[in-house]
Design a protein around this motif. Structure first.
Motif, PDB file in Angstrom:
ATOM      1  N   GLU A  65     -29.257 -19.465 105.453  1.00  0.00           N
ATOM      2  CA  GLU A  65     -28.608 -19.922 106.683  1.00  0.00           C
ATOM      3  C   GLU A  65     -27.735 -21.145 106.439  1.00  0.00           C
ATOM      4  OE1 GLU A  65     -32.521 -17.957 108.063  1.00  0.00           O
ATOM      5  OE2 GLU A  65     -31.872 -19.276 106.418  1.00  0.00           O
ATOM      6  N   SER A  66     -28.209 -22.084 105.632  1.00  0.00           N
ATOM      7  CA  SER A  66     -27.422 -23.288 105.367  1.00  0.00           C
ATOM      8  C   SER A  66     -26.147 -22.946 104.607  1.00  0.00           C
ATOM      9  CB  SER A  66     -28.249 -24.322 104.594  1.00  0.00           C
ATOM     10  OG  SER A  66     -28.661 -23.825 103.330  1.00  0.00           O
ATOM     11  N   ALA A  67     -26.246 -22.014 103.657  1.00  0.00           N
ATOM     12  CA  ALA A  67     -25.047 -21.590 102.926  1.00  0.00           C
ATOM     13  C   ALA A  67     -24.090 -20.861 103.850  1.00  0.00           C
ATOM     14  CB  ALA A  67     -25.449 -20.692 101.760  1.00  0.00           C
ATOM     15  N   TYR A  68     -24.627 -19.999 104.676  1.00  0.00           N
ATOM     16  CA  TYR A  68     -23.792 -19.228 105.608  1.00  0.00           C
ATOM     17  C   TYR A  68     -23.014 -20.160 106.531  1.00  0.00           C
ATOM     18  CZ  TYR A  68     -22.556 -15.814 109.198  1.00  0.00           C
ATOM     19  OH  TYR A  68     -21.876 -15.020 110.086  1.00  0.00           O
ATOM     20  N   LEU A  69     -23.680 -21.180 107.058  1.00  0.00           N
ATOM     21  CA  LEU A  69     -23.003 -22.137 107.939  1.00  0.00           C
ATOM     22  C   LEU A  69     -21.932 -22.924 107.194  1.00  0.00           C
ATOM     23  CD1 LEU A  69     -26.024 -23.440 110.062  1.00  0.00           C
ATOM     24  CD2 LEU A  69     -24.146 -21.959 110.823  1.00  0.00           C
ATOM     25  N   THR A  70     -22.175 -23.211 105.916  1.00  0.00           N
ATOM     26  CA  THR A  70     -21.166 -23.901 105.106  1.00  0.00           C
ATOM     27  C   THR A  70     -19.908 -23.064 104.981  1.00  0.00           C
ATOM     28  OG1 THR A  70     -22.817 -25.116 103.831  1.00  0.00           O
ATOM     29  CG2 THR A  70     -20.652 -24.836 102.808  1.00  0.00           C
TER      30      THR A  70
ATOM     31  N   VAL B  23     -14.356 -23.164 101.604  1.00  0.00           N
ATOM     32  CA  VAL B  23     -15.027 -22.411 100.546  1.00  0.00           C
ATOM     33  C   VAL B  23     -15.799 -21.241 101.147  1.00  0.00           C
ATOM     34  CG1 VAL B  23     -15.188 -24.368  98.975  1.00  0.00           C
ATOM     35  CG2 VAL B  23     -17.011 -23.977 100.633  1.00  0.00           C
ATOM     36  N   ALA B  24     -15.899 -20.179 100.391  1.00  0.00           N
ATOM     37  CA  ALA B  24     -16.655 -18.995 100.812  1.00  0.00           C
ATOM     38  C   ALA B  24     -16.785 -18.055  99.631  1.00  0.00           C
ATOM     39  CB  ALA B  24     -15.967 -18.276 101.978  1.00  0.00           C
ATOM     40  N   SER B  25     -17.810 -17.221  99.667  1.00  0.00           N
ATOM     41  CA  SER B  25     -17.983 -16.154  98.685  1.00  0.00           C
ATOM     42  C   SER B  25     -18.058 -14.827  99.404  1.00  0.00           C
ATOM     43  CB  SER B  25     -19.241 -16.376  97.847  1.00  0.00           C
ATOM     44  OG  SER B  25     -18.972 -17.150  96.697  1.00  0.00           O
ATOM     45  N   HIS B  26     -17.897 -13.776  98.642  1.00  0.00           N
ATOM     46  CA  HIS B  26     -17.954 -12.433  99.225  1.00  0.00           C
ATOM     47  C   HIS B  26     -19.379 -12.036  99.572  1.00  0.00           C
ATOM     48  CE1 HIS B  26     -14.275 -12.754  96.854  1.00  0.00           C
ATOM     49  NE2 HIS B  26     -13.763 -11.851  97.653  1.00  0.00           N
ATOM     50  N   PHE B  27     -20.327 -12.448  98.720  1.00  0.00           N
ATOM     51  CA  PHE B  27     -21.719 -12.057  98.893  1.00  0.00           C
ATOM     52  C   PHE B  27     -22.627 -13.278  98.804  1.00  0.00           C
ATOM     53  CE2 PHE B  27     -19.614  -8.288  97.216  1.00  0.00           C
ATOM     54  CZ  PHE B  27     -20.077  -7.290  98.074  1.00  0.00           C
ATOM     55  N   LEU B  28     -23.748 -13.181  99.510  1.00  0.00           N
ATOM     56  CA  LEU B  28     -24.774 -14.223  99.507  1.00  0.00           C
ATOM     57  C   LEU B  28     -26.119 -13.523  99.323  1.00  0.00           C
ATOM     58  CD1 LEU B  28     -25.686 -17.186 100.057  1.00  0.00           C
ATOM     59  CD2 LEU B  28     -25.615 -16.624 102.501  1.00  0.00           C
ATOM     60  N   VAL B  29     -26.854 -13.913  98.282  1.00  0.00           N
ATOM     61  CA  VAL B  29     -28.122 -13.245  97.955  1.00  0.00           C
ATOM     62  C   VAL B  29     -29.275 -14.204  98.218  1.00  0.00           C
ATOM     63  CG1 VAL B  29     -29.450 -12.039  96.191  1.00  0.00           C
ATOM     64  CG2 VAL B  29     -26.943 -11.880  96.190  1.00  0.00           C
ATOM     65  N   ASP B  30     -30.146 -13.814  99.149  1.00  0.00           N
ATOM     66  CA  ASP B  30     -31.300 -14.637  99.501  1.00  0.00           C
ATOM     67  C   ASP B  30     -32.360 -14.550  98.403  1.00  0.00           C
ATOM     68  OD1 ASP B  30     -32.838 -16.369 100.965  1.00  0.00           O
ATOM     69  OD2 ASP B  30     -33.314 -14.949 102.578  1.00  0.00           O
TER      70      ASP B  30
ATOM     71  N   GLU C  26     -22.910 -15.655  95.658  1.00  0.00           N
ATOM     72  CA  GLU C  26     -23.716 -16.862  95.776  1.00  0.00           C
ATOM     73  C   GLU C  26     -25.193 -16.478  95.859  1.00  0.00           C
ATOM     74  OE1 GLU C  26     -23.024 -20.106  95.897  1.00  0.00           O
ATOM     75  OE2 GLU C  26     -20.837 -20.131  96.080  1.00  0.00           O
ATOM     76  N   ASN C  27     -26.033 -17.217  95.146  1.00  0.00           N
ATOM     77  CA  ASN C  27     -27.477 -17.013  95.177  1.00  0.00           C
ATOM     78  C   ASN C  27     -28.151 -18.259  95.735  1.00  0.00           C
ATOM     79  OD1 ASN C  27     -28.159 -14.380  93.505  1.00  0.00           O
ATOM     80  ND2 ASN C  27     -26.433 -15.389  92.491  1.00  0.00           N
ATOM     81  N   VAL C  28     -29.027 -18.081  96.704  1.00  0.00           N
ATOM     82  CA  VAL C  28     -29.700 -19.218  97.330  1.00  0.00           C
ATOM     83  C   VAL C  28     -30.658 -19.858  96.326  1.00  0.00           C
ATOM     84  CG1 VAL C  28     -31.240 -19.966  99.174  1.00  0.00           C
ATOM     85  CG2 VAL C  28     -29.525 -18.181  99.617  1.00  0.00           C
ATOM     86  N   GLY C  29     -30.423 -21.141  96.056  1.00  0.00           N
ATOM     87  CA  GLY C  29     -31.277 -21.860  95.120  1.00  0.00           C
ATOM     88  C   GLY C  29     -30.482 -22.879  94.335  1.00  0.00           C
ATOM     89  N   GLY C  30     -31.111 -23.421  93.292  1.00  0.00           N
ATOM     90  CA  GLY C  30     -30.449 -24.414  92.464  1.00  0.00           C
ATOM     91  C   GLY C  30     -30.443 -25.802  93.059  1.00  0.00           C
TER      92      GLY C  30
END
Length: 204
Positions: free
Chosen positions: A63-68, A81-88, A117-121
């Protein structure tokens, strides 16, 4: 660092993509055109995918990445900034934009690269999950079949190594960044699973 098992999947074996679009309007397309002209000398809002670039979000939730990524513009008025895919972290794959949209996710390659984008790090910790690795393998396999023009896969931290691909373009002097995502072990897992498909990887 976590060692990932090698999991090999064909495109579409169990891949499920959840469409979760960010804002897309004529204004975003205008910002994309301005970005492409400034940085690449190109007039485009879409790409012919030639590479996939793998990232982590450095945040704890999708959710935090999506809002960004959601809004069209940054505070300075340029393309957000944005990516095509976001992997939880559980391997859920969200598609945020068209796969052939030009998104701002990696300096020098946005004109031809799909971003995952992968959630983490958080705090630079290499903590991406086995479920994320599996999802990335399946997603990249799917993209490679759908877009035969895709030849390269690299991590954000490998952006300089990828210069040898000949794809790098950047017209703004001094516009650079140093990245560590998504971690060498994660990229090793992807390479071991996918390089036999004819995809070019770079040393971890």
């Amino acid at each position: 660092m976590m060692a990932f098992p090698v999991l090999v999947y064909g495109a579409g074996d169990s891949l499920r993509i959840v469409d979760k679009p960010i804002i897309w309007t004529n204004n975003r397309e205008q910002l994309i055109m301005e970005y492409a002209q400034t940085h690449y000398g190109l007039s485009q809002v879409s790409i012919v995918p030639q590479a996939v670039v793998v990232h982590w979000t450095a945040g704890p939730t999708w959710e935090s990445a999506y809002l960004t990524f959601y809004n069209e513009a940054r505070k300075d008025g340029t393309l957000n900034v944005a990516s095509h895919f976001l992997v939880d972290r559980d391997g859920t794959v969200f598609r945020l934009t068209s796969e052939t949209a030009l998104n701002r996710h990696v300096i020098g390659y946005n004109w031809c690269a799909i971003g995952i984008e992968n959630v983490g790090g958080v705090n630079g910790r290499e903590d991406l999950t086995h479920e994320q690795l599996q999802a990335n393998i399946e997603l990249i396999s799917y993209l490679h079949v759908k877009y035969p023009t895709i030849k390269y896969v690299f991590g954000h931290y490998q952006q300089d190594m990828a210069w040898e691909s000949g794809l790098y373009i950047e017209n703004v002097k001094g516009y650079r960044s140093i990245k560590i995502d998504p971690g060498a072990e994660f990229m090793k897992g992807l390479r071991m699973a996918l390089e036999k498909k004819g995809i070019v990887f770079y040393p971890e």
